[in-house]
Design a protein around this motif. Structure first.
Motif: not given
Length: 464
Positions: A456-464
């Motif tokens: 799995f591969l992703g980006v975490y850009e927001s905690a909202a």
């Protein structure tokens, strides 16, 4: 939840049976008459104990099948043991044994980049996408096959690609301290003539369960959804809320993954209500896990590896020195492998967000895949899927969709992904250590460290 692939088919005028010719004429008159080939990729990553009992394929007979395969273009083996291949405008130069891993990481990153929108969280499953497209590739011919092989394997042969994915499934399912289950199935309408050699290969090399059904009945989608939900422990539901009564064939891939951290993060190490800083300059509140993990470093970024109880699996988090967009634009599969190779004995204190990410809507992958050089399968005038049924031009990919879910907490990781293609016819003493505080946008992955490939591969850009 997990990945799925959906393909919709419409017969070409002047070809096939009288029924197919009539359907093609109706399409020309503007009447919707579609036959759907659906490839559903389902993957679920879960924490907790696993439950055995994922059904296996009944292989009553095996055949030896030789397919005509394109030769890799632009691939050379240098005297120093490095392979250098030009594919999709990218050149990879790495040790031969890491070539497939680098190619997989490379297309995964490029696909992530095509789908990403600034400020938005995103997750894809290269494991599910690769397994499903690998199976589908066995029904492709000509330039349609060449493009898919170039994308998935950097130009390796179809038999080599099948060997890679067969080995991947076998290796992952042998893990004892993590449950990994990969299942494939083909559901075909009894009115469709599917090539026997394709079905035999799907069974023998991809352990595919095969069943006939009647897609004009609502029971067909119920059976497929029930199979999918069983294989993913109920994490994937209603990837296909409905299927056309003219659906001809569904290919379904399901992946179930269950792993706990090597060391559970104690509750007292959870930091609540701390700041996270998105790229837009705002401030958000979220909870973090505080721990000490293996430190990674490379030009432009630092990161950590957090191991699962299965030692060959790890959670990767990469924090760019600058902004995430610029870093991803320059990141390649080869550079990602180099970052992994930087792991040593050095550790870093880290704060990793506790987060849950769910794609509410399926991602349409058509444009992204075409931008990455896989375009013919979406073009009714160019697609050649005659290895599945009919002649070149009878089938093409109408839509390819992907849905995902992930939860990361102090116990481990819970995640799921679904991809669909629709083809249309036609405590020690205090020491100084690095710190990787993941309180701004970062890249993450669930990695198979034995082969250095992202599941799995992703980006975490927001905690909202």
């Amino acid at each position: 939840m997990p990945p799925g692939l959906r393909l919709e088919l419409c017969p070409a005028a002047g070809r096939g049976t009288a029924i197919e010719k009539d359907a093609a004429l109706k399409c020309e008159e503007g009447i919707v008459m579609k036959r759907l080939l659906a490839i559903l990729l389902c993957a679920a990553l879960l924490t907790g104990c696993t439950q055995p009992g994922i059904s296996t394929v009944n292989e009553d007979e095996e055949i030896s099948l030789v397919l005509s395969e394109p030769q890799p273009s632009g691939e050379t083996l240098r005297e120093d043991g490095q392979i250098q291949t030009d594919f999709s405008q990218h050149t990879i130069s790495i040790p031969e044994e890491e070539y497939f891993a680098a190619v997989t990481a490379d297309w995964s990153l490029r696909l992530l980049g095509e789908l990403r929108e600034d400020g938005e969280n995103l997750l894809i499953s290269p494991l599910s996408i690769g397994q499903a497209l690998g199976l589908a590739a066995n029904g492709m011919k000509g330039e349609t096959l060449n493009q898919t092989l170039g994308f998935l394997g950097g130009g390796i042969s179809l038999s080599a690609l099948n060997q890679e994915y067969t080995a991947q499934r076998s290796r992952l399912e042998e893990y004892r301290d993590a449950a990994v289950r990969i299942a494939n199935s083909i559901w075909y309408d009894e009115s469709l003539t599917v090539r026997e050699d394709f079905l035999n290969l799907a069974s023998s090399q991809y352990s595919t369960e095969i069943a006939g059904t009647d897609f004009s009945s609502s029971e067909a989608i119920s059976r497929i959804n029930a199979w999918k939900e069983e294989k993913t422990e109920g994490k994937i539901t209603d990837l296909f809320p409905e299927l056309s009564e003219d659906t001809a064939l569904c290919l379904v891939n399901a992946v179930y993954f269950n792993a706990l951290w090597e060391s559970e993060v104690p509750s007292y190490a959870v930091l609540t209500g701390r700041d996270f800083y998105p790229a837009d300059g705002s401030t958000q509140k979220t909870d973090y896990m505080s721990s000490v993990e293996t430190y990674l470093h490379a030009e432009g970024a630092s990161g950590i590896l957090k191991p699962y109880q299965e030692k060959d699996l790890a959670f990767l988090a990469v924090l760019p020195d600058g902004d995430l967009s610029s870093y991803l634009d320059s990141l390649t599969g080869e550079k990602l492998l180099a970052l992994l190779d930087s792991a040593g004995t050095e550790t870093a204190a880290t704060h990793l967000p506790i987060f849950e990410m769910q794609m509410e809507k399926s991602l349409l992958l058509n444009n992204a895949m075409q931008n990455l050089g896989v375009g013919d399968m979406f073009d009714p005038t160019a697609a050649d899927l005659s290895g599945i049924s009919g002649d070149a031009g009878d089938l093409w990919v109408d839509q390819m969709v992907h849905k995902t879910f992930i939860r990361v907490d102090r116990k481990g990781t819970e995640a799921a992904a679904a991809t669909g293609m629709a083809m249309e016819a036609g405590a020690a003493a205090p020491v100084e250590r690095k710190a990787v505080i993941l309180n701004r946008p970062f890249l993450f992955a669930v990695m198979d460290m034995k082969t250095k490939t992202p599941l799995f591969l992703g980006v975490y850009e927001s905690a909202a």
